[in-house]
Design an enzyme around this catalytic site. Structure first.
Site, PDB file in Angstrom:
ATOM      1  N   GLU A  91       0.433  -1.238   0.465  1.00 56.83           N
ATOM      2  CA  GLU A  91       0.164  -0.293  -0.116  1.00 56.83           C
ATOM      3  C   GLU A  91       1.147   1.687  -0.114  1.00 56.83           C
ATOM      4  O   GLU A  91       0.879   2.763   0.542  1.00 56.83           O
ATOM      5  CB  GLU A  91      -1.568  -0.147   1.140  1.00 56.83           C
ATOM      6  CG  GLU A  91      -2.087  -1.143   1.332  1.00 56.83           C
ATOM      7  CD  GLU A  91      -3.161  -0.482   1.816  1.00 56.83           C
ATOM      8  OE1 GLU A  91      -3.791   0.323   1.211  1.00 56.83           O
ATOM      9  OE2 GLU A  91      -3.511  -1.307   2.748  1.00 56.83           O
ATOM     10  N   TYR A 196       0.930  -7.650  -2.324  1.00 56.84           N
ATOM     11  CA  TYR A 196      -0.125  -6.824  -1.535  1.00 56.84           C
ATOM     12  C   TYR A 196      -1.359  -7.483  -2.448  1.00 56.84           C
ATOM     13  O   TYR A 196      -2.055  -7.508  -2.922  1.00 56.84           O
ATOM     14  CB  TYR A 196      -0.359  -5.226  -1.336  1.00 56.84           C
ATOM     15  CG  TYR A 196      -1.732  -5.028  -1.372  1.00 56.84           C
ATOM     16  CD1 TYR A 196      -2.191  -5.182   0.085  1.00 56.84           C
ATOM     17  CD2 TYR A 196      -2.066  -3.752  -2.135  1.00 56.84           C
ATOM     18  CE1 TYR A 196      -2.994  -4.671   0.431  1.00 56.84           C
ATOM     19  CE2 TYR A 196      -3.429  -3.487  -1.790  1.00 56.84           C
ATOM     20  CZ  TYR A 196      -3.975  -3.338  -0.213  1.00 56.84           C
ATOM     21  OH  TYR A 196      -5.288  -2.791   0.018  1.00 56.84           O
ATOM     22  N   ASP A 236       1.488  -8.565   3.167  1.00 55.85           N
ATOM     23  CA  ASP A 236      -0.116  -8.349   3.247  1.00 55.85           C
ATOM     24  C   ASP A 236      -1.329  -9.385   2.337  1.00 55.85           C
ATOM     25  O   ASP A 236      -1.009  -8.665   1.149  1.00 55.85           O
ATOM     26  CB  ASP A 236      -0.886  -6.750   3.058  1.00 55.85           C
ATOM     27  CG  ASP A 236      -2.252  -7.188   3.443  1.00 55.85           C
ATOM     28  OD1 ASP A 236      -2.755  -7.672   3.735  1.00 55.85           O
ATOM     29  OD2 ASP A 236      -2.644  -5.444   3.882  1.00 55.85           O
ATOM     30  N   ASN A 238      -3.503 -10.054   3.489  1.00 56.94           N
ATOM     31  CA  ASN A 238      -4.998 -10.798   3.302  1.00 56.94           C
ATOM     32  C   ASN A 238      -5.836 -11.532   3.597  1.00 56.94           C
ATOM     33  O   ASN A 238      -7.320 -11.790   3.053  1.00 56.94           O
ATOM     34  CB  ASN A 238      -5.705  -9.441   1.889  1.00 56.94           C
ATOM     35  CG  ASN A 238      -5.871  -8.152   2.443  1.00 56.94           C
ATOM     36  OD1 ASN A 238      -6.320  -7.804   3.736  1.00 56.94           O
ATOM     37  ND2 ASN A 238      -5.893  -7.257   0.875  1.00 56.94           N
ATOM     38  N   ASP A 348      -2.564   0.854   9.931  1.00 51.89           N
ATOM     39  CA  ASP A 348      -3.404   0.155  10.738  1.00 51.89           C
ATOM     40  C   ASP A 348      -2.651  -1.273  11.067  1.00 51.89           C
ATOM     41  O   ASP A 348      -2.962  -2.429  11.317  1.00 51.89           O
ATOM     42  CB  ASP A 348      -4.967  -0.105   9.511  1.00 51.89           C
ATOM     43  CG  ASP A 348      -4.722   0.118   8.467  1.00 51.89           C
ATOM     44  OD1 ASP A 348      -3.257  -0.407   7.832  1.00 51.89           O
ATOM     45  OD2 ASP A 348      -5.736  -0.623   8.299  1.00 51.89           O
TER      46      ASP A 348
END
Length: 363
Positions: A91, A196, A236, A238, A348
């Site tokens: 990101e 990502y 990440d 996810n 975050d």
């Protein structure tokens, strides 16, 4: 492969610390003619060149530019203490170079408007100062301020190849994934995949469930296709693999949006914690991963401190290593903790890290 995590103390240190490394800064990857995606390589001032990095940091920055504006000192202090050989970012959220409606150069920062130039200058100033000046940087960017990844490698290390696609065929490896979601760095002893992974979303449509299913299949194909070298897969991802990977399993299992119910029960629940996603992730892990014993060792993403997601946390960022690398793991840590998101550096997501021991030469 081995999936490893241990929470760390507030100072965020690796078990081992080395002297601070300094090098000549180089912050973008200029055009090359060798087909490797690498900038021209030069010897360090002391003539030293190292084969494989051993210390890695991964972080979803949730806008690298914003983080470097608001949390620059905190980030610099953290990187200084951790002293990783490689940093991978997800990101990035910086647009790729290229005019509106035209072709994009996903390896270069946008600078064709006054605001874009100002943002690029802000970013470049930040990474031109220690400790980030000790790294060479590769970008894979999206068309807008969305997604994107970055790879920072200390100047003492020379990847054999850097590519930007899960398709590793000669014609496609230097092409970038949509939204700049992948960077693959090949070193002598292993490949490093920074990814990502697309969020699953809430609906069975082309931009949610269907996109994620296709991605997971491509990821499986990638893993099976690069078996000639060990692989470190990080970023990440996810997905929270098991109940222990979320703070409130029942809450996440029953999460939904108003007015929509997925047609298949396996797709119900919080994106990243649906049965379908976890099952596909397990299929990938079975091909190449040795999973660590279950332990309560922290989370890498934390929900908004205000509202129903306060205190709701997930482990969706990972370092996954091939079975042949698992005995070389010195430490693998999560560097943030708590509802107040201590150690998250303004994002975050909190940083995670991996350290390997040097490969022993065969005698």
């Amino acid at each position: 492969m081995k999936r490893y995590f241990q929470p760390v103390e507030k100072d965020g240190s690796f078990k081992k610390q080395k002297d601070q490394l300094t090098a000549n800064p180089s912050h973008s990857s200029p055009p090359t003619s060798n087909g490797t995606g690498l900038p021209p390589q030069t010897e360090e001032a002391d003539g030293s060149v190292k084969k494989d990095p051993l210390k890695f940091m991964s972080w979803n920055a949730n806008s690298l530019l914003l983080r470097l504006k608001k949390n620059r000192t905190e980030i610099a202090d953290f990187v200084q203490r951790l002293d990783p050989d490689v940093i991978v970012i997800q990101e990035v959220r910086i647009p790729a170079a290229g005019g509106k409606g035209g072709s994009k150069n996903q390896g270069e920062l946008k600078d064709d408007t006054s605001s874009a130039r100002e943002e690029k200058q802000t970013l470049m100033r930040a990474i031109s100062c220690p400790p980030l000046s000790n790294y060479r940087v590769w970008w894979s960017l999206g068309d807008s301020k969305y997604a994107g990844t970055a790879l920072f490698v200390k100047h003492q290390f020379r990847p054999l190849k850097v590519s930007f696609s899960l398709d590793q065929t000669r014609s496609s490896a230097l092409k970038h994934e949509v939204d700049g979601r992948v960077i693959v760095a090949e070193f002598e002893g292993f490949r490093l995949l920074n990814s990502y992974v697309p969020n699953n979303g809430w609906k069975d449509d082309a931009t949610s469930f269907q996109r994620r299913r296709k991605w997971d299949q491509r990821m499986l194909d990638f893993v099976l296709g690069v078996s000639d070298k060990p692989l470190i897969w990080c970023g990440d991802l996810n997905v929270s693999h098991q109940d222990i990977d979320v703070s409130h399993p029942e809450f996440f299992s029953n999460a939904k949006i108003a007015g929509y119910m997925p047609p298949n029960k396996e797709d119900c629940g919080q994106p990243g914690f649906t049965i379908a996603e976890r099952r596909r992730f397990s299929t990938i892990l079975l091909q190449w991963l040795h999973k660590e014993p279950e332990q309560d060792c922290g989370y890498t993403w934390s929900g908004n401190p205000v509202g129903k997601y306060r205190g709701k946390r997930m482990r969706i960022d990972y370092f996954l290593v091939s079975e042949t690398l698992k005995d070389r793991i010195v430490a693998s840590n999560i560097h943030g903790h708590g509802i107040e998101m201590e150690g998250f550096l303004g994002s975050d997501h909190c940083p995670i890290s991996l350290e390997l021991s040097p490969m022993q030469d065969a005698s």
